[in-house]
Design an enzyme around this catalytic site. Sequence first.
Site, PDB file in Angstrom:
ATOM      1  N   HIS A  90       0.850  -1.190   0.000  1.00  0.00           N
ATOM      2  CA  HIS A  90       0.000   0.000   0.000  1.00  0.00           C
ATOM      3  C   HIS A  90       0.883   1.235   0.000  1.00  0.00           C
ATOM      4  CE1 HIS A  90      -2.999   2.971   1.319  1.00  0.00           C
ATOM      5  NE2 HIS A  90      -3.914   2.116   0.899  1.00  0.00           N
ATOM      6  N   ASP A 111      -7.893  -3.817  -0.780  1.00  0.00           N
ATOM      7  CA  ASP A 111      -8.419  -3.939  -2.138  1.00  0.00           C
ATOM      8  C   ASP A 111      -8.425  -5.394  -2.599  1.00  0.00           C
ATOM      9  OD1 ASP A 111      -8.753  -1.114  -2.578  1.00  0.00           O
ATOM     10  OD2 ASP A 111      -6.581  -0.979  -2.720  1.00  0.00           O
TER      11      ASP A 111
END
Length: 421
Positions: free
Chosen positions: A306, A363
């Site tokens: 991330h 995600d």
Amino acid sequence: MEDQIDLIYQGKSYKFPLVKGAEDEAAIDIKTLRAQTGLITLDPGFKNTGSCESEITFLDGEEGVLRYRGYSIEDLANNSSFIEVAYLLIFGELPSADQLDKFEDEIRDYALVDEDFKIILKSFPKSAHPMGILSSLTSALIAFNPSSVDINSEKDFHEAIVMLLAKFPVLASWTHRKMKGLPLNYPNYDLSYTENLAHMMFKMPNKDFKPSPTLVSALNKLLILHADHEQNCSTSTVRMVGSSHAGLFPSIASGISALWGPLHGGANQAVIEMLEDIRKDGGDTKKFMAKAKDKNDPFRLMGFGHRVYKNFDPRAKIIKTAADEVLAELGIDDPILDIAKKLEQEALDDPYFVDRKLYPNVDFYSGIIYRALGIPTEMFTVMFAIGRLPGWIAQWKEMRFNKEPIGRPRQIYTGYTHRSI
């Protein structure tokens, strides 16, 4: 005396105050930099620039910490409903039982959408991307509610908040139903917010629909985990557009457009598209893990690591459990989900990924859940937008109530100097 930092430029010393946040993060206040020195800062992507002071969300990417108004994301996801979290973000405190009941009733009362919205929806071709449709429908709320939100009127502002929270999932579900060629569903007054979302999206006209507790719990967690995330691209966009004193509805519509991008809200869609590509290639996950580690190979493993979190994404820990529960209950036989589970396990066991803290992020798991629920890939970002709505509202409200100036970044001009024809 407040802490200061010295800047020496062309032999002259200038002092700028240091600002400390509630969690001891430090910043240099450069509001007077240009006035004092003639200098501006250059920071592409604003990676080192604080655009505001905010009381809403705290994020520590190094330690993997995310808190809304001081409450850890873990506590909220496991103990609160999405509407409780929305209330917390927008109004600053978790609601009492009476406040929650009143808020939920208000949302139910405002959930009906003008029938003329169907005319607008019908004008889009089936090929239109759901995010484009949702942004347009959100903007259209202005036409049906033409008076500007008076932020000095508590009643007017509260009504606008409730209206948006009530109608947004209806518009999102109608977008989904248009894609699928299905009749539009209306909210059921007897259902909770998350149950209603599932009802409007999934109920078929020829059968009853009762969402399972596992499905509702997973949706509730997904919405909470996406509710706010500090000054990301779409949130900054909402604040920037709102700083011109544009109304709440067009500001939110601008946030939807920003969220649409594959580097932001489209990341969970990119995960499924990557898994599809792996399946078409034969499904050899080890081959693609090797490609991901090869610096000379353009392939990138989507849904791992991330930009902000340099450790495990705290949201991913929560949603992984929900993903496992959904897959176990539905018992789906899907090669795409099988590939996802293999990639997850291999990444968690591979020293290359572990050492670099390239763990599966929110995600990755949210894409798996949406896929398992039968939600089309193009709708993933719409689901993200439903969750992010309270954060956008809270950030817009804070920006307006703090009377922040209109956003107007500077630039370093690198084009031609003066030329004559």
